[in-house]
Design an enzyme around this catalytic site. Structure first.
Site, PDB file in Angstrom:
ATOM      1  N   GLN A   1       0.846  -1.193   0.000  1.00 30.30           N
ATOM      2  CA  GLN A   1       0.000   0.000   0.000  1.00 30.30           C
ATOM      3  C   GLN A   1       0.875   1.235   0.000  1.00 30.30           C
ATOM      4  O   GLN A   1       1.790   1.359   0.822  1.00 30.30           O
ATOM      5  CB  GLN A   1      -0.934   0.036   1.209  1.00 30.30           C
ATOM      6  CG  GLN A   1      -1.935   1.190   1.142  1.00 30.30           C
ATOM      7  CD  GLN A   1      -2.831   1.286   2.366  1.00 30.30           C
ATOM      8  OE1 GLN A   1      -2.398   1.723   3.417  1.00 30.30           O
ATOM      9  NE2 GLN A   1      -4.086   0.886   2.221  1.00 30.30           N
TER      10      GLN A   1
ATOM     11  N   CYS B   1      -6.614   7.776   4.169  1.00 30.65           N
ATOM     12  CA  CYS B   1      -5.907   8.026   5.430  1.00 30.65           C
ATOM     13  C   CYS B   1      -6.357   9.355   6.032  1.00 30.65           C
ATOM     14  O   CYS B   1      -6.323  10.391   5.360  1.00 30.65           O
ATOM     15  CB  CYS B   1      -4.404   8.033   5.199  1.00 30.65           C
ATOM     16  SG  CYS B   1      -3.450   8.335   6.702  1.00 30.65           S
TER      17      CYS B   1
ATOM     18  N   HIS C   1     -14.145   2.338   3.385  1.00 32.09           N
ATOM     19  CA  HIS C   1     -14.267   2.407   4.838  1.00 32.09           C
ATOM     20  C   HIS C   1     -15.521   3.215   5.157  1.00 32.09           C
ATOM     21  O   HIS C   1     -15.646   4.353   4.711  1.00 32.09           O
ATOM     22  CB  HIS C   1     -13.028   3.064   5.440  1.00 32.09           C
ATOM     23  CG  HIS C   1     -13.013   3.070   6.943  1.00 32.09           C
ATOM     24  ND1 HIS C   1     -11.894   3.368   7.664  1.00 32.09           N
ATOM     25  CD2 HIS C   1     -13.968   2.783   7.853  1.00 32.09           C
ATOM     26  CE1 HIS C   1     -12.156   3.296   8.956  1.00 32.09           C
ATOM     27  NE2 HIS C   1     -13.430   2.953   9.086  1.00 32.09           N
TER      28      HIS C   1
ATOM     29  N   ASN D   1     -15.311  -2.166   4.743  1.00 36.05           N
ATOM     30  CA  ASN D   1     -14.386  -2.064   5.870  1.00 36.05           C
ATOM     31  C   ASN D   1     -15.050  -1.285   7.002  1.00 36.05           C
ATOM     32  O   ASN D   1     -15.613  -0.221   6.770  1.00 36.05           O
ATOM     33  CB  ASN D   1     -13.097  -1.365   5.413  1.00 36.05           C
ATOM     34  CG  ASN D   1     -12.111  -1.137   6.538  1.00 36.05           C
ATOM     35  OD1 ASN D   1     -11.438  -0.119   6.589  1.00 36.05           O
ATOM     36  ND2 ASN D   1     -12.006  -2.057   7.465  1.00 36.05           N
ATOM     37  N   GLY D   2     -14.972  -1.858   8.209  1.00 34.34           N
ATOM     38  CA  GLY D   2     -15.483  -1.149   9.378  1.00 34.34           C
ATOM     39  C   GLY D   2     -16.239  -2.022  10.339  1.00 34.34           C
ATOM     40  O   GLY D   2     -17.263  -2.610   9.979  1.00 34.34           O
ATOM     41  N   ASP D   3     -15.729  -2.155  11.571  1.00 32.26           N
ATOM     42  CA  ASP D   3     -16.448  -2.777  12.698  1.00 32.26           C
ATOM     43  C   ASP D   3     -16.695  -4.273  12.528  1.00 32.26           C
ATOM     44  O   ASP D   3     -17.652  -4.807  13.092  1.00 32.26           O
ATOM     45  CB  ASP D   3     -17.783  -2.062  12.945  1.00 32.26           C
ATOM     46  CG  ASP D   3     -17.614  -0.585  13.258  1.00 32.26           C
ATOM     47  OD1 ASP D   3     -16.505  -0.206  13.658  1.00 32.26           O
ATOM     48  OD2 ASP D   3     -18.576   0.179  13.088  1.00 32.26           O
TER      49      ASP D   3
END
Length: 673
Positions: A380, A411, A480, A513-515
């Protein structure tokens, strides 16, 4: 004498204590519903520290002046503990080729007199049947065996000294990236020495004798029929697309330029059209001293229409594969190795900044290291401009082994955003287009992009990208489910991720993406939407890396403290192999272990919960475990994390201090994932 004092007021009887909250009430308040039998009174805490109270045992590091740093460095250099590597490895004072001029000590007796005691256990290299590369400096030297077999490293993607020197002198050549940037009409931001740029261009064309003048700078080209301004303008590309991709002639350029209000510097109708450009040099060993693959595409267009990328050669099936997210600091190679043993399918290195890679910084290149166990591995990178990102991708494509490259456009860290990279690109969709188009043309490996829902809360932008980003050259997009403004607070917006997936073309992989913190979370998001290929697991893997095992076995693993300790032992073994088994390597391993323990303390064992599974945003109350080790692992004190590290790596050095790198309260937000 009568007592004139008033009679005391009657004391009211103590009311009955309120009933304890139900598990449902605790969950509604974001508190983990731990069984009452394991709860204990919350300890009295001092005033909250600057790190949000998550590291109550941490001691801030002493701030030193530059003079003190220089003094300490000089003392370290003169210390007898700095034994020469050649002498340490062989045990012979005459093994060093520099002799008396060596800046390290050759006094073996003085070194052994001050060397810390060996640690318990066996040298990790001896276990592998290899000679230890650290010799006398190894903290397990007493377990070394006479093994003269050649040592074979299982790690790749190291930066060679020759390439590093070329990068330092800005003489590394980027023929594919330079050609693509020029054909897309993009502005070159990165500065390259004129000599290297001239060699770069002369290597890109069949006929180096033909040249033309553009903006006062000599350009070496195989055909100089058309010259327009080099600043990228999307309207010109759109007009050219409307022409059906026909060969470029003077009239078509004039029509396109007139509609897009672009000044045409020079148009030569004779011989205009497509031409073949040879991207590999005549001698493959002449490009940066490395062999260039012979199957690099050899044709290009001069009409500024993006070269069609070979997506049929860029296929990775991400569907339902367990994807460990690139994680800052904690997502190092030993941690990725650990997750591979626990069931992860895809791993990705930590985010590396393009500018640092282009400067040949060894610390940044270390983020690209790959272990042989990582069978599906990505790197990445993060950059702000198309030419910077494209050149970086060409650089790592030449020097590294990986299966796909991911561009981080999500980011949230201020240091990255203020430079125009990361999530700040969400405000510049045309720059995203330029970056993806330029990058996808310089590598045959799959190109993926990671974004957030938006920069500002309530202004979602990701859905406008998914319909076009595949045509620009990306094979997959990771979304995300939070904005940059949210950082890591609130729950991820999976409804919006699903909306984006519905708008994506069939060939584009959409990764959520997330949790993700349990196999039920995974099943709900992957199985509930056929358009979402898979989920990227970030903080869930930091808190409990065995989440990959849970997903594959479809169960909530009530892991014991002993099993968790064995996982920590595996990490330390991998860390000693990676960072070294000498004193410096041991302390580096300890540092990254402590950083990781600042996350694992949030895990609550399944057997202690009234409601299963645990959610990532639950705040654990103060509780006791089922044994002393489980209680110790549940502590949020850095002093207790140090005690755990001492169980694995021996006593800490005198004066040792530790404070987590991520000082925010990471139940709400963290600087990784």
């Amino acid at each position: 004498m009568a007592d004139d004092r008033p009679e005391p007021c009657p004391v009211a009887a103590d009311p009955s204590p309120p009933p304890p909250p139900t598990p449902e009430e605790l969950v509604a308040r974001g508190v983990a519903p731990v069984k009452p039998a394991f709860l204990r009174p919350a300890p009295v805490r001092d005033a909250p520290s600057e790190d949000g109270g998550r590291a109550s045992g941490a001691v801030p590091l002493e701030k030193k002046s530059k003079r003190q740093f220089r003094r300490d460095r000089k003392q370290e250099q003169e210390s007898v503990l700095r034994l020469c590597v050649a002498v340490a490895k062989s045990g012979n004072v005459d093994a060093c080729k520099f002799g008396a001029s060596c800046r390290f000590t050759h006094d073996i007796d003085a070194y052994l007199a001050q060397k810390p005691a060996d640690l318990e256990g066996t040298c990790p290299f001896t276990v592998l049947g290899q000679p230890c590369p650290y010799g006398l400096t190894c903290r397990f030297s007493g377990t070394h065996k006479d093994n003269h077999a050649p040592s074979e490293s299982h790690e790749i993607n190291t930066l060679s000294k020759d390439v590093q020197k070329l990068l330092w002198k800005t003489k590394y050549k980027f023929p594919r990236a330079s050609e693509q940037i020029k054909h897309l009409g993009l502005k070159e931001v990165i500065k390259i020495k004129a000599s290297a740029l001239a060699e770069d261009r002369s290597a890109d064309h069949d006929n180096p004798d033909v040249s033309c003048e553009l903006n006062g700078e000599e350009k070496t080209e195989s055909s100089c029929n058309t010259a327009v301004n080099v600043e990228h303008d999307s309207s010109l590309c759109e007009e050219m697309d409307k022409l059906g991709g026909e060969p470029l002639d003077g009239d078509s350029v004039a029509r396109a330029a007139k509609k897009s209000k672009i000044e045409v510097v020079e148009i030569n109708k004779e011989g205009a059209g497509t031409h073949d450009t040879k991207l590999e040099p005549e001698d493959p060993n002449l490009v940066n001293g490395l062999e260039v693959p012979s199957n690099i595409p050899s044709s290009c267009r001069v009409d500024l229409v993006a070269t069609p990328h070979l997506r049929e050669r860029k296929i990775i099936d991400f569907r339902e594969k367990l994807y460990l997210a690139p994680l800052t600091t904690v997502g190092n190679l030993p941690f990725r190795r650990l997750c591979k043993t626990l069931g992860a399918d895809i791993t990705c290195g930590e985010m590396a900044m393009c500018t640092n890679l282009m400067q040949g910084q060894a610390s940044e290149w270390a983020l690209l290291r790959r272990h042989s166990s990582e069978d599906l591995f990505g790197v990445q990178i993060c950059g702000a401009f198309p030419d910077t990102v494209a050149r970086t991708i060409e650089l790592v494509d030449n020097e590294c082994s990986f299966d796909f490259v991911d561009i981080n456009m999500g980011c949230p860290i201020d240091l990255v955003v203020n430079k125009g990279a990361g999530s700040s690109l969400l405000n510049k969709p045309m720059r995203i287009k330029s970056i993806v188009q330029a990058s996808s043309a310089v590598t045959k490996r799959p190109l993926t992009v990671k974004v957030r829902t938006a920069f500002f809360e309530g202004r979602n932008r990701a859905d406008s990208l998914v319909s076009d980003i595949y045509d620009w050259g990306a094979s997959a997009i990771t979304i995300h489910g939070r904005s940059r403004q949210q950082r890591y607070s609130k729950n991820a917006d999976w409804d919006y991720i699903n909306q984006c997936a519905q708008k994506a073309p069939d060939d584009l992989h959409v990764i959520g993406n997330g949790d993700i913190f349990s196999f039920t979370d995974w099943n709900r998001h992957v199985s509930g939407s056929s358009k979402i290929s898979t989920c990227m697991i970030a903080r869930g893997a930091l808190v409990k890396p065995w989440i990959f095992t849970e997903i594959k076995e479809q169960r909530d693993w009530d892991i014991t403290s002993g099993e968790r300790l064995n996982i920590l032992k595996d990490f330390t073994r991998f860390g000693l192999e990676h960072w070294g088994s000498d004193t410096k390597g041991v302390e580096t391993t300890r540092h990254f272990l402590l950083e990781w323990l600042s996350y694992t303390c949030r895990y609550i064992p399944v057997g202690l919960l009234d409601v299963v599974p645990q959610q990532l945003n639950w705040r654990p109350p103060s509780y006791c475990g089922r044994d002393d080790l489980e209680t110790l692992m549940a502590s949020d004190s850095a002093a207790d994390w140090v005690r755990i590290s001492e169980l694995l790596l021996g006593k800490v050095p005198e004066g040792f201090t530790f404070a987590p790198k991520h000082k925010s309260n990471s139940y709400d937000r963290a600087e990784n994932g």
